[in-house]
Every structure is written in C-alpha cells, then in structure tokens.
Design a protein around this motif. Structure first.
Motif: not given
Ligand code: AKG
Ligand code: FE2
Length: 351
Positions: A103-106, A163-169, A202-203, A298-299
């Motif tokens: 996994x990767x935690x961002x 872009x992904x984080x913004x949309x999912x947030x 976090x993502x 996963x957000x």
C-alpha cells in the motif's frame, strides 16, 4: 511440531450474500438524506452511484497507482516507509498486524500541499508541461532525492492525485452534509472538519496482488477493523475482496463496482451520533484471482488534529453521552498504539 497461530481467525461458515443499500445521489435531496441516515443506522455502510466523480479522473488515478505498484521493490521503497506517509508491504501499522497486500499512504492536507506546490510549480515550469506528473518523474527529481516525504507530497500536488483527492473530498463533504440534513443538525456540523485547511484526511492506495503460494480460502488481505476517522470513501477495480460485518456477526461480501463508491462510517461519526450510527467493521480477503490484481483507493475524511469530538446536544436529545469528549489527535494516538482489530472507541466510553 510448531503450529502457527493465525491472527484474526476467519469465521468462514458465517459468510453469506445480502443486498447492501445502493443510494442514487441523483434522486431528490430529501429522499437521499433519509436513505443515507437509515443506511448509517442499520449498516454503517452503503454504496453511492451517480456521485459526480468523473470516471476519467478515477481511471487516471487507478492507472497511476498500478504504474507505481508495478515498479521493482527498491524503487517503491524510495518513497520511504508508511510512517506516517509512504510505502508499506504486508505490515499494517506498528502493532504487528499483517496482510496480503502492499500500500501507499498519501497526505491530503491542503496546508502541506500548499507548502510544496511552489516546488511543483517550479518543476512544472522547468519541464514546460502540465501533464505527465507521474510518481516515476517525482522519484527521479534530483533535488528531492534525499527527501522521500517531500517527493510524496510532490506527487500529491500533481494533477492526477490532486484532482482525484479534490473530487473525492467534495463527495465526502456532500455526503456528510446530506447526513447532517437527514439528522436535522447544522449543515456543516461534520463536513467542516473535512473541509478544514488542517484536516488530517488521507488517501490510501491498497494493492492486493494475486496470491501465488499455497493459499487457502480465508486468508486475509487486510484484517477486520473499523476505520477511526469520520467517513471513508472506497473505490475498487472490479476484483472482489471487501467484506463487512453485520451487527449479528455475519460477514457480507461486497460485490465490486468500479462505478460506485463504498461509504463507511468511521469511529468519529459513531461517537458524534452517540452510537446511533455504526462504525462498520470490515476486512478485505486475500486476492485469489489467478491473473488480476485488486486495487482499492480509499479516502479517509478526518478532522484537524486539535478538533474536539463530542456528540452535540441536538443529537443527545434526552440521552446521556456514551463517550467522553476527546481530540482527534488523542484518538489517533490511541488507535495507532493498539491492534487493528480492537474496538478502539470502547476505551473512550463513559463508565
Ligand atoms: O481494500 C479494501 O477493500 C479495504 C481496505 C480498508 O479497509 C482500509 O484501507 O481501511
Ligand atoms: Fe478500512
């Protein structure tokens, strides 16, 4: 003879298939709000469709993630270990939990991103392109060679991830606002935590490669747990694995749907609703498909570290509070000091 003991033994006999709520966000607002509240009370879990997150953005994020996980291990390790952000394999957290995944935690903290964006802007002008901001490029930037956290944050600032984080947030906040409407509390009571500049959201990108050695059904990809944050939005490719636990202990396999988001209630929302909502326990099975990897993105929508968590008087009604008041940072420290499968909210119960 030494017999290995299995952590989190699997209750296979109790697995069955049941329909979980699928909520169409294009329906009328009041109807959607009611359905979401009902799903949060009954399951702490539902799927949303017609959610407005562009399939193009999601697909790009998925491609980018696969590109990362396909790299040789030494390259993946360049981003540093997942402490708090970075790459991890098989070990989950710091308390000895393991699973068949990498996994990767961002970070998604807008503050940290704002700090780094001046670097990515400088880099973008250097390369004279605003496309192709891939992690492979971030890894190869000479100036960042000695700073893995910086490289990771840089990746997050890049088009695809941000872009992904913004949309999912935005979707997470929209769902939290629908929940607030359905409960009759102020619109931004929950969402303001996730919208906050210092939100600890976090993502997490989970990659479950096909298990190659002699595995039997029942092996674990990601062990049973509840998510500690406010709300979780999970999107996976079309490989199965996720299961949720019902109040009666039965495990429900969740059928994969790349066009939907799975939404689960986290511990913080259970505390803020005085136990009316369930922070659903869930797990992911190891991937037994012969040739296909499973990827979940996963957000986790979280409060800022110093946010105070308590059930507001409107939701207590005439009941006594079940949980003590605590900060997100206190809850997080408690969570990280304990095993994945523990019911961590119990520690904050008023006795
Ligand atoms: O990958 C999955 O299906 C579950 C992952 C999960 O529960 C998590 O990352 O908290
Ligand atoms: Fe989870």
């Amino acid at each position: 003879m030494v017999v290995a003991t299995q952590v989190n033994p699997i209750r296979m006999e109790k697995i069955r298939e049941v329909d979980i709520p699928v909520i169409d966000l294009s329906c009328s607002r009041s109807k959607v709000a009611k359905l979401i509240v009902k799903a949060c009370e009954e399951y702490g879990f539902f799927k949303v469709i017609n959610h407005g997150v562009s399939h193009h953005i999601t697909k790009e994020m998925e491609d980018e993630s696969f590109e990362f996980f396909d790299k040789p291990l030494p390259e993946k390790e360049l981003v540093g270990s997942a402490n708090p952000f970075g790459y991890g394999s098989k070990n989950i957290g710091l308390s000895g939990d393991t699973g068949e995944l990498e996994y990767l935690l961002l970070p998604t903290n807008q503050n940290a991103i704002a700090q780094t964006s001046k670097f990515s802007y400088a880099w973008a002008s250097l390369t004279k392109t605003h496309k192709g901001y891939h992690l492979s490029k971030a890894l190869s930037i000479k100036n960042f060679n000695n700073n893995s956290q910086c490289r990771l944050t840089l990746w997050v600032t890049m088009c695809v991830v941000s872009s992904y984080v913004k949309s999912v947030r935005e979707l997470a906040c929209e769902i939290l606002e629908l929940i607030a409407e359905g409960l009759g509390v102020p619109h931004s009571l929950f969402s303001h935590f996730v919208r906050h500049f210092d939100s600890d959201s976090l993502l997490r990108l989970n990659h479950y490669p096909p298990v190659t050695h002699s595995f039997h059904h029942g092996n674990i990809g990601f062990g049973e747990h509840s998510d500690p944050q406010i709300i979780t939005l999970l999107r996976s490719n079309d490989a199965p694995g996720l299961q949720i636990s019902l109040r009666n202990g039965l495990w429900l396999p969740v059928s994969p749907d790349p066009h939907a988001f799975c939404v689960n209630i986290g511990d913080i929302l259970q505390a803020m609703t005085n136990g009316r909502f369930v922070s659903v326990r869930h797990r992911a099975m190891a991937n037994l498909l012969p040739n296909q990897s499973r990827l979940s993105m996963v957000f986790f929508g979280a409060p800022p570290p110093e946010a105070t968590i308590a059930c507001p008087p409107q939701l207590l009604k005439r009941n006594k509070p079940i949980y003590k008041t605590f900060t997100w940072s206190e809850y997080k420290s408690h969570t990280y000091a304990h095993r994945l499968g523990e019911t961590r909210l119990d520690h904050f119960k008023i006795t």
